[in-house]
Design a protein around this motif. Structure first.
Motif, mmCIF file in Angstrom:
data_model
loop_
_atom_site.group_PDB
_atom_site.id
_atom_site.type_symbol
_atom_site.label_atom_id
_atom_site.label_comp_id
_atom_site.label_asym_id
_atom_site.label_seq_id
_atom_site.Cartn_x
_atom_site.Cartn_y
_atom_site.Cartn_z
ATOM 1 N N ALA A 1 0.819 -1.212 0.000
ATOM 2 C CA ALA A 1 0.000 0.000 0.000
ATOM 3 C C ALA A 1 0.853 1.262 0.000
ATOM 4 N N GLY A 2 2.172 1.093 0.009
ATOM 5 C CA GLY A 2 3.064 2.251 0.011
ATOM 6 C C GLY A 2 3.049 3.021 1.311
ATOM 7 N N LYS A 3 2.740 2.326 2.406
ATOM 8 C CA LYS A 3 2.621 2.994 3.693
ATOM 9 C C LYS A 3 3.919 3.048 4.493
ATOM 10 N N VAL A 4 4.880 2.197 4.123
ATOM 11 C CA VAL A 4 6.143 2.185 4.857
ATOM 12 C C VAL A 4 7.313 2.272 3.881
ATOM 13 N N ASP A 5 8.423 2.773 4.350
ATOM 14 C CA ASP A 5 9.623 2.911 3.526
ATOM 15 C C ASP A 5 10.634 1.822 3.861
ATOM 16 N N ALA A 6 11.421 1.460 2.880
ATOM 17 C CA ALA A 6 12.469 0.459 3.086
ATOM 18 C C ALA A 6 13.621 1.061 3.867
ATOM 19 N N LEU A 7 14.335 0.209 4.564
ATOM 20 C CA LEU A 7 15.521 0.631 5.290
ATOM 21 C C LEU A 7 16.715 0.596 4.344
ATOM 22 N N THR A 8 17.614 1.524 4.510
ATOM 23 C CA THR A 8 18.806 1.556 3.663
ATOM 24 C C THR A 8 19.965 0.852 4.369
ATOM 25 N N THR A 9 21.004 0.527 3.615
ATOM 26 C CA THR A 9 22.158 -0.166 4.192
ATOM 27 C C THR A 9 22.864 0.696 5.232
ATOM 28 N N SER A 10 22.710 2.000 5.130
ATOM 29 C CA SER A 10 23.344 2.880 6.110
ATOM 30 C C SER A 10 22.539 2.928 7.409
ATOM 31 N N GLU A 11 21.291 2.511 7.336
ATOM 32 C CA GLU A 11 20.424 2.564 8.507
ATOM 33 C C GLU A 11 20.391 1.249 9.283
ATOM 34 N N VAL A 12 20.649 0.139 8.627
ATOM 35 C CA VAL A 12 20.635 -1.152 9.308
ATOM 36 C C VAL A 12 21.658 -2.081 8.675
ATOM 37 N N ASN A 13 22.416 -2.762 9.505
ATOM 38 C CA ASN A 13 23.412 -3.716 9.046
ATOM 39 C C ASN A 13 22.781 -5.103 9.033
ATOM 40 N N THR A 14 22.227 -5.488 7.903
ATOM 41 C CA THR A 14 21.527 -6.776 7.814
ATOM 42 C C THR A 14 22.458 -7.965 8.000
ATOM 43 N N ALA A 15 23.765 -7.740 7.844
ATOM 44 C CA ALA A 15 24.732 -8.830 8.004
ATOM 45 C C ALA A 15 24.771 -9.333 9.444
ATOM 46 N N ARG A 16 24.210 -8.553 10.359
ATOM 47 C CA ARG A 16 24.184 -8.959 11.773
ATOM 48 C C ARG A 16 23.212 -10.100 12.017
ATOM 49 N N TYR A 17 22.286 -10.315 11.068
ATOM 50 C CA TYR A 17 21.206 -11.264 11.295
ATOM 51 C C TYR A 17 21.282 -12.453 10.340
ATOM 52 N N THR A 18 20.762 -13.570 10.789
ATOM 53 C CA THR A 18 20.697 -14.760 9.946
ATOM 54 C C THR A 18 19.789 -14.464 8.753
ATOM 55 N N PRO A 19 20.220 -14.762 7.536
ATOM 56 C CA PRO A 19 19.423 -14.458 6.342
ATOM 57 C C PRO A 19 17.988 -14.974 6.408
ATOM 58 N N SER A 20 17.796 -16.190 6.924
ATOM 59 C CA SER A 20 16.445 -16.751 6.984
ATOM 60 C C SER A 20 15.535 -15.943 7.898
ATOM 61 N N VAL A 21 16.117 -15.315 8.926
ATOM 62 C CA VAL A 21 15.332 -14.500 9.853
ATOM 63 C C VAL A 21 14.838 -13.231 9.161
ATOM 64 N N MET A 22 15.668 -12.701 8.259
ATOM 65 C CA MET A 22 15.323 -11.456 7.582
ATOM 66 C C MET A 22 14.268 -11.637 6.494
ATOM 67 N N GLN A 23 14.017 -12.877 6.089
ATOM 68 C CA GLN A 23 13.088 -13.116 4.971
ATOM 69 C C GLN A 23 11.695 -12.566 5.230
#
Length: 329
Positions: free
Chosen positions: A67-89
Motif C-alpha cells: 500500500a506504500g505505507k512504509v519505507d524500506a531501510l537503507t544499508t546505512s540505517e541497518v546492518n543486515t549482516a548482523r542477522y541470519t538471512p532466513s530471519v530477515m526473509q
C-alpha cells in the motif's frame, strides 16, 4: 514507537536510548495484542501511523508495503549482516528490507500441568497421537485437554503452523510465505487441517474454546489453575505464568514439551518469528520530495534507536531446537 505490552525488554531499551539521546527521545506506546492490530490499521488509514512500530513480518507487514505505507531501510540505517538471512526473509520484499528482528525467535511449545496429567494418568505428550489418546482420560476427570484461546483466532493458527510444519516441510512454509497460492493445494495442508479437525471432534479443546480470549489471560489461567492439561503457546507464555502464578513456575509445576512427530514421521519443533518494522507513513510531501530527489527515509532523522532490543523469549523447547515459521499471530 508502538509495540505490544508484553515487550518489557523493549521498554528498557527505549529508556536507555532516551537517556543517551535527550534531544531525540522516543515515546513508546504499548498495546494489547488484538487491540494493537486494529489501532495500527486505523492509524495508517488516518495517516497518523507511528514512526516505528512492532509487526510480525510476513503478510502482515507486506500489506503495508504494497500500500506504500512504509519505507524500506537503507544499508546505512541497518546492518543486515548482523542477522541470519532466513530471519530477515519475513521482513524483506522485492529485495528491500522493511524491518529488523526485535524479539528474536520464540519456539512454540506445549506447556503441560504436571499435576493434571498425573491425576488423569497421562504422560507428557511427545507425538501428535499422544494428546488424542489422552483426551478421553482427561475429559473423564473433567479437565480441558488442550487450552485454546479460539476467540483470539491466532492461537488456532499456531496449531495449523505447528502441524503443517510436520505434515509438510519447511519448503511448503516458504512457498506459502512467498504468496504461492498453488501450495494451498499441497496434500500436507489438507492433512494438517485434518489433524486439527480430529482434535476438535475428539473434544480436545473443551466446550467453551470460542469464548476464551488470550489477551484476557483466560487460556493461560486454565493451565496454571489446573483446569486444563496442556496449552500450545510461544515461550513468552512462561513469563506470563511466572507473573500470574510464581508458585507454579518456582515448583516447576508447569513444564514445556513438543510434538516431536506427527503420523507422517516428520520431526521439527515449531516457532514464531517476531519482527519490528522500522518505518513511517509516506505523505504527499514525501512523494513530491521523492520525485525531485529520488530519496526516501525509513524514519524521521533522530528517531531511530542505535541499540536493538535483546530477545526476551529465553525459554527453550525440550529438545533445544527451533524453526522459524514464516507466519505468526
Amino acid at each position: 514507537m508502538w509495540a505490544l505490552n508484553d515487550q518489557t525488554i523493549l521498554k528498557q531499551s527505549v529508556d536507555a536510548y532516551n537517556k543517551d539521546h535527550p534531544d531525540a527521545k522516543i515515546t513508546l506506546r504499548l498495546f494489547a495484542n488484538d487491540d494493537y492490530k486494529q489501532k495500527l490499521r486505523v492509524a495508517f488509514g488516518a495517516n497518523q501511523a507511528p514512526d516505528l512500530f512492532f509487526n510480525w513480518g510476513g503478510g502482515a507487514l507486506n500489506d503495508y508495503v504494497k500500500a506504500g505505507k512504509v519505507d524500506a531501510l537503507t544499508t546505512s540505517e541497518v546492518n543486515t549482516a548482523r542477522y541470519t538471512p532466513s530471519v530477515m526473509q519475513s521482513a524483506t520484499f522485492d529485495g528491500k528490507v522493511y524491518g529488523v528482528p526485535a524479539n528474536g525467535l520464540a519456539p512454540v511449545v506445549l506447556y503441560y500441568n504436571k499435576k493434571v496429567l498425573a491425576d488423569a494418568g497421562v504422560k507428557p505428550p511427545k507425538t501428535y497421537d499422544d494428546p488424542l489418546v489422552a483426551v478421553k482420560k482427561l475429559k473423564a476427570k473433567d479437565f480441558v485437554p488442550l487450552s485454546l484461546a479460539e476467540n483470539s483466532k491466532w492461537p488456532t493458527l499456531m496449531y495449523l503452523e505447528y502441524l503443517l510444519d510436520r505434515a509438510g516441510s519447511a519448503e511448503v512454509f516458504s512457498k506459502i510465505a512467498s504468496s504461492d497460492s498453488s501450495v494451498w493445494k499441497d496434500p500436507s495442508v489438507t492433512k494438517a487441517n485434518q489433524y486439527l479437525q480430529d482434535l476438535s471432534e475428539a473434544g480436545a479443546f473443551g466446550d467453551n474454546a470460542s469464548s476464551v480470549n488470550y489477551d484476557q489471560g483466560s487460556s493461560t489461567a486454565l493451565l496454571y489453575t489446573g483446569k486444563a492439561a496442556i496449552e500450545v503457546m510461544g515461550t513468552w507464555e512462561y513469563a506470563n505464568i511466572a507473573k500470574a502464578a510464581p508458585d507454579k513456575t518456582a515448583a516447576r509445576a508447569i513444564a514445556p514439551s513438543v510434538w516431536s512427530r506427527t503420523a507422517s514421521g516428520r520431526d521439527r519443533p515449531g516457532s514464531s518469528g517476531r519482527e519490528c518494522a522500522a518505518a513511517r507513513p509516506r505523505t504527499t510531501a514525501d512523494r513530491k520530495q521523492e520525485k525531485s530527489t529520488a530519496q526516501s527515509r525509513a524514519v524521521r532523522r533522530g528517531h531511530r534507536p542505535d541499540a536493538r532490543a535483546p530477545d526476551s523469549n529465553s525459554l527453550d523447547s525440550a529438545d533445544g531446537n527451533s524453526h522459524r515459521h514464516p507466519a505468526s499471530p
